[in-house]
Design an enzyme around this catalytic site. Structure first.
Site, PDB file in Angstrom:
ATOM      1  N   ARG A 266       0.839  -1.206   0.000  1.00  0.00           N
ATOM      2  CA  ARG A 266       0.000   0.000   0.000  1.00  0.00           C
ATOM      3  C   ARG A 266       0.868   1.247   0.000  1.00  0.00           C
ATOM      4  O   ARG A 266       2.002   1.222   0.469  1.00  0.00           O
ATOM      5  CB  ARG A 266      -0.937   0.007   1.203  1.00  0.00           C
ATOM      6  CG  ARG A 266      -0.272   0.034   2.573  1.00  0.00           C
ATOM      7  CD  ARG A 266       0.106   1.412   3.046  1.00  0.00           C
ATOM      8  NE  ARG A 266       0.406   1.454   4.470  1.00  0.00           N
ATOM      9  CZ  ARG A 266       1.211   2.330   5.025  1.00  0.00           C
ATOM     10  NH1 ARG A 266       1.855   3.200   4.285  1.00  0.00           N
ATOM     11  NH2 ARG A 266       1.420   2.319   6.326  1.00  0.00           N
TER      12      ARG A 266
ATOM     13  N   GLU B  29      -6.480   7.225   7.808  1.00  0.00           N
ATOM     14  CA  GLU B  29      -5.349   7.976   8.358  1.00  0.00           C
ATOM     15  C   GLU B  29      -4.783   8.969   7.335  1.00  0.00           C
ATOM     16  O   GLU B  29      -4.276  10.029   7.686  1.00  0.00           O
ATOM     17  CB  GLU B  29      -4.280   6.981   8.808  1.00  0.00           C
ATOM     18  CG  GLU B  29      -3.139   7.617   9.534  1.00  0.00           C
ATOM     19  CD  GLU B  29      -2.148   6.585  10.064  1.00  0.00           C
ATOM     20  OE1 GLU B  29      -2.575   5.552  10.616  1.00  0.00           O
ATOM     21  OE2 GLU B  29      -0.946   6.825   9.937  1.00  0.00           O
TER      22      GLU B  29
ATOM     23  N   ARG C  94      -5.393   5.591   0.813  1.00  0.00           N
ATOM     24  CA  ARG C  94      -4.488   4.471   0.985  1.00  0.00           C
ATOM     25  C   ARG C  94      -4.767   3.593  -0.225  1.00  0.00           C
ATOM     26  O   ARG C  94      -5.885   3.065  -0.359  1.00  0.00           O
ATOM     27  CB  ARG C  94      -4.779   3.709   2.285  1.00  0.00           C
ATOM     28  CG  ARG C  94      -4.277   4.426   3.540  1.00  0.00           C
ATOM     29  CD  ARG C  94      -2.762   4.412   3.596  1.00  0.00           C
ATOM     30  NE  ARG C  94      -2.196   5.139   4.725  1.00  0.00           N
ATOM     31  CZ  ARG C  94      -1.896   4.608   5.906  1.00  0.00           C
ATOM     32  NH1 ARG C  94      -2.142   3.331   6.148  1.00  0.00           N
ATOM     33  NH2 ARG C  94      -1.333   5.336   6.839  1.00  0.00           N
TER      34      ARG C  94
ATOM     35  N   CYS D 135       1.184  10.645   9.466  1.00  0.00           N
ATOM     36  CA  CYS D 135       2.100  10.055  10.446  1.00  0.00           C
ATOM     37  C   CYS D 135       3.521  10.101   9.888  1.00  0.00           C
ATOM     38  O   CYS D 135       3.750   9.691   8.745  1.00  0.00           O
ATOM     39  CB  CYS D 135       1.702   8.605  10.730  1.00  0.00           C
ATOM     40  SG  CYS D 135       2.824   7.745  11.857  1.00  0.00           S
TER      41      CYS D 135
ATOM     42  N   THR E 170       5.956   8.260  10.217  1.00  0.00           N
ATOM     43  CA  THR E 170       6.545   6.967   9.825  1.00  0.00           C
ATOM     44  C   THR E 170       6.283   6.659   8.357  1.00  0.00           C
ATOM     45  O   THR E 170       6.955   5.830   7.772  1.00  0.00           O
ATOM     46  CB  THR E 170       5.968   5.785  10.639  1.00  0.00           C
ATOM     47  OG1 THR E 170       4.570   5.673  10.362  1.00  0.00           O
ATOM     48  CG2 THR E 170       6.189   5.960  12.110  1.00  0.00           C
TER      49      THR E 170
ATOM     50  N   ARG F  41       4.116   0.608   2.403  1.00  0.00           N
ATOM     51  CA  ARG F  41       4.339  -0.557   3.251  1.00  0.00           C
ATOM     52  C   ARG F  41       4.083  -1.783   2.387  1.00  0.00           C
ATOM     53  O   ARG F  41       2.972  -1.999   1.904  1.00  0.00           O
ATOM     54  CB  ARG F  41       3.405  -0.560   4.458  1.00  0.00           C
ATOM     55  CG  ARG F  41       3.858  -1.545   5.540  1.00  0.00           C
ATOM     56  CD  ARG F  41       3.050  -1.408   6.821  1.00  0.00           C
ATOM     57  NE  ARG F  41       1.870  -2.260   6.788  1.00  0.00           N
ATOM     58  CZ  ARG F  41       1.829  -3.522   7.226  1.00  0.00           C
ATOM     59  NH1 ARG F  41       2.906  -4.089   7.742  1.00  0.00           N
ATOM     60  NH2 ARG F  41       0.725  -4.213   7.146  1.00  0.00           N
TER      61      ARG F  41
ATOM     62  N   ARG G 299       4.523  -7.844  12.488  1.00  0.00           N
ATOM     63  CA  ARG G 299       3.216  -7.534  13.100  1.00  0.00           C
ATOM     64  C   ARG G 299       2.367  -8.794  13.136  1.00  0.00           C
ATOM     65  O   ARG G 299       2.663  -9.770  12.456  1.00  0.00           O
ATOM     66  CB  ARG G 299       2.446  -6.500  12.256  1.00  0.00           C
ATOM     67  CG  ARG G 299       3.112  -5.139  12.159  1.00  0.00           C
ATOM     68  CD  ARG G 299       2.243  -4.178  11.365  1.00  0.00           C
ATOM     69  NE  ARG G 299       2.838  -2.857  11.288  1.00  0.00           N
ATOM     70  CZ  ARG G 299       2.260  -1.802  10.732  1.00  0.00           C
ATOM     71  NH1 ARG G 299       1.058  -1.917  10.183  1.00  0.00           N
ATOM     72  NH2 ARG G 299       2.855  -0.632  10.706  1.00  0.00           N
TER      73      ARG G 299
ATOM     74  N   GLU H 208      -2.130  -3.603  12.509  1.00  0.00           N
ATOM     75  CA  GLU H 208      -1.193  -3.013  13.447  1.00  0.00           C
ATOM     76  C   GLU H 208      -1.635  -3.285  14.888  1.00  0.00           C
ATOM     77  O   GLU H 208      -2.817  -3.300  15.180  1.00  0.00           O
ATOM     78  CB  GLU H 208      -1.174  -1.510  13.196  1.00  0.00           C
ATOM     79  CG  GLU H 208      -0.024  -0.834  13.857  1.00  0.00           C
ATOM     80  CD  GLU H 208       0.103   0.610  13.372  1.00  0.00           C
ATOM     81  OE1 GLU H 208      -0.868   1.139  12.826  1.00  0.00           O
ATOM     82  OE2 GLU H 208       1.182   1.173  13.574  1.00  0.00           O
TER      83      GLU H 208
HETATM   84  N1  ARG Z   1       0.673   6.572  16.468  1.00  0.00           N
HETATM   85  C1  ARG Z   1       0.908   5.182  16.613  1.00  0.00           C
HETATM   86  C2  ARG Z   1       2.121   4.965  17.470  1.00  0.00           C
HETATM   87  O1  ARG Z   1       2.842   5.904  17.677  1.00  0.00           O
HETATM   88  C3  ARG Z   1       1.084   4.486  15.257  1.00  0.00           C
HETATM   89  C4  ARG Z   1       2.340   4.855  14.527  1.00  0.00           C
HETATM   90  C5  ARG Z   1       2.589   4.164  13.204  1.00  0.00           C
HETATM   91  N2  ARG Z   1       1.437   3.623  12.603  1.00  0.00           N
HETATM   92  C6  ARG Z   1       0.555   4.299  11.867  1.00  0.00           C
HETATM   93  N3  ARG Z   1      -0.527   3.676  11.499  1.00  0.00           N
HETATM   94  N4  ARG Z   1       0.784   5.504  11.490  1.00  0.00           N
HETATM   95  O2  ARG Z   1       2.338   3.888  17.965  1.00  0.00           O
END
Ligand code: ARG
Length: 345
Positions: A112, A211, A215, A257, A259, A266, A295, A300
């Site tokens: 994704r 999010e 996606r 996010c 990350t 991912r 995971r 998640e």
């Molecule tokens: N905010 C969550 C954490 O800090 C998720 C971080 C990564 N995952 C995500 N779906 N953005 O653990």
């Protein structure tokens, strides 16, 4: 706003880098979409078990709150402020088509990417009206997809419980109630403006306004990673003709996010490695070496079932999409070799 109190045992990157000095420097600042540092950190404050704990409200958040985001990005991706990001979506540059041609270990593969619309706020800062406009633009673009990608958009609002349940069981639908997203402000006006698109074969799907605004997901059973990556990249190219995605030279594709910045990709497999699972230390040595994340199979923060794990690339920024998928392919190849070796002992 006061400096938050973090529990002693807090290990998130937020706890590590949001020092009282950083707080003092950022507490009065606001972005063009009126996002504050209090909003950026709320998910990690309310969820001290976060790994990261911060979200951006818009592209500008990464600049305005750089004192907080830069060290987090540096630690997570190993990527520094003066580096730039490079994209490469050419599937022909992958070195391996399928790391498990006999189909003994890889149950399924999913790749994704996250995308957000240029000039819109990100999910944590978007209001109801802009979210609905984004949904309209995205579902309009999706309706023009042809061939293998042709499908239908199902808005969550008004979706029957049966359709909803089917989609959840297929692992297709995102669920409400994730406490990390909730505290990040990402569940506002739920379920309005959210939906899911999928093609007839359910090998291509798009989540809308979860999010990230999009996606884009390509998935199928087995380990033919090249086919899955090819489908994904061709969908991205078609969607890019109609939608302007938020991207900059430093951070690549902009996501809520940190990350997910960069490739926002991912690439994951569900892989059956019961022997390695009984030897977690060995398992983790391999996944660390190839920059992979382990995971559970229900998404998640979930657990494994029957020795099946979700393995994916951890790095997303400062490497290309081809590199991110290659990380996963190389690591999975090593995991399969180790599992095979254990079978013979
Ligand atoms: N905010 C969550 C954490 O800090 C998720 C971080 C990564 N995952 C995500 N779906 N953005 O653990």
């Amino acid at each position: 706003m006061h400096y938050p109190t973090f529990p002693k045992a807090c290990t998130s990157l937020l706890c590590k880098y949001f020092t009282p000095e950083v707080f003092e420097a950022l507490k009065e600042k606001r972005t063009g979409f009126d996002f504050t540092v209090a909003q950026a950190i709320n998910s990690g404050v309310e969820n001290p078990d976060s790994g990261i704990g911060v979200y951006a409200g818009d592209e500008e958040s990464y600049e305005v709150f750089d004192l907080l985001f830069d060290p987090i990005i540096q630690e997570y991706h190993g990527f520094s402020k003066n580096q730039s990001h490079q994209s490469n979506l050419n599937p022909d540059e992958l070195s391996t088509v399928n790391p498990d041609p006999e189909g003994e270990y890889i149950v399924s593969t999913r790749i994704r990417v996250g995308r957000n619309l240029k000039d819109f706020p990100l999910g944590p800062a978007i209001d109801k009206q802009s979210r609905l406009i984004a949904e309209k633009m995205i579902s309009g673009a999706l309706s023009s997809l042809e061939g293998e990608l042709k499908g239908e958009y199902y808005p969550l609002l008004g979706m029957s419980k049966e359709v909803q349940q089917d989609l959840i069981e297929d692992h297709f639908l995102f669920k409400e109630g994730d406490r990390f997203l909730e505290a990040a402000g990402l569940n506002g006006n739920w379920p309005e403006g959210r939906g899911i698109y999928h093609n007839n074969d359910k090998t291509f799907l798009v989540w809308v306004n979860e999010e990230d605004q999009l996606r884009i997901i390509s998935m199928q059973e087995g380990g033919d990673i090249k086919e899955i990556f090819t489908r994904l990249t061709s969908a991205i190219k078609q969607l890019e003709k109609q939608l302007n995605f938020s991207y900059n030279k430093h951070l690549g594709y902009i996501t809520s996010c940190p990350t997910n910045l960069g490739t926002a990709m991912r690439a994951s497999v569900h892989i059956k490695v019961p022997r390695l699972a009984a030897n977690m230390e060995k398992f983790k040595t391999i996944t660390d070496r190839y920059h992979l994340q382990i995971r559970g199979i229900h998404g998640e923060h979930s657990k494994s079932e029957g020795g099946v794990y979700d393995i994916s690339n951890r790095r997303r920024l400062g490497i290309t999409e081809v590199d991110a998928v290659q990380d996963m392919i190389d690591g999975v190849t090593a995991l399969i070799a180790a599992e095979k070796a254990l079978e013979n002992t």
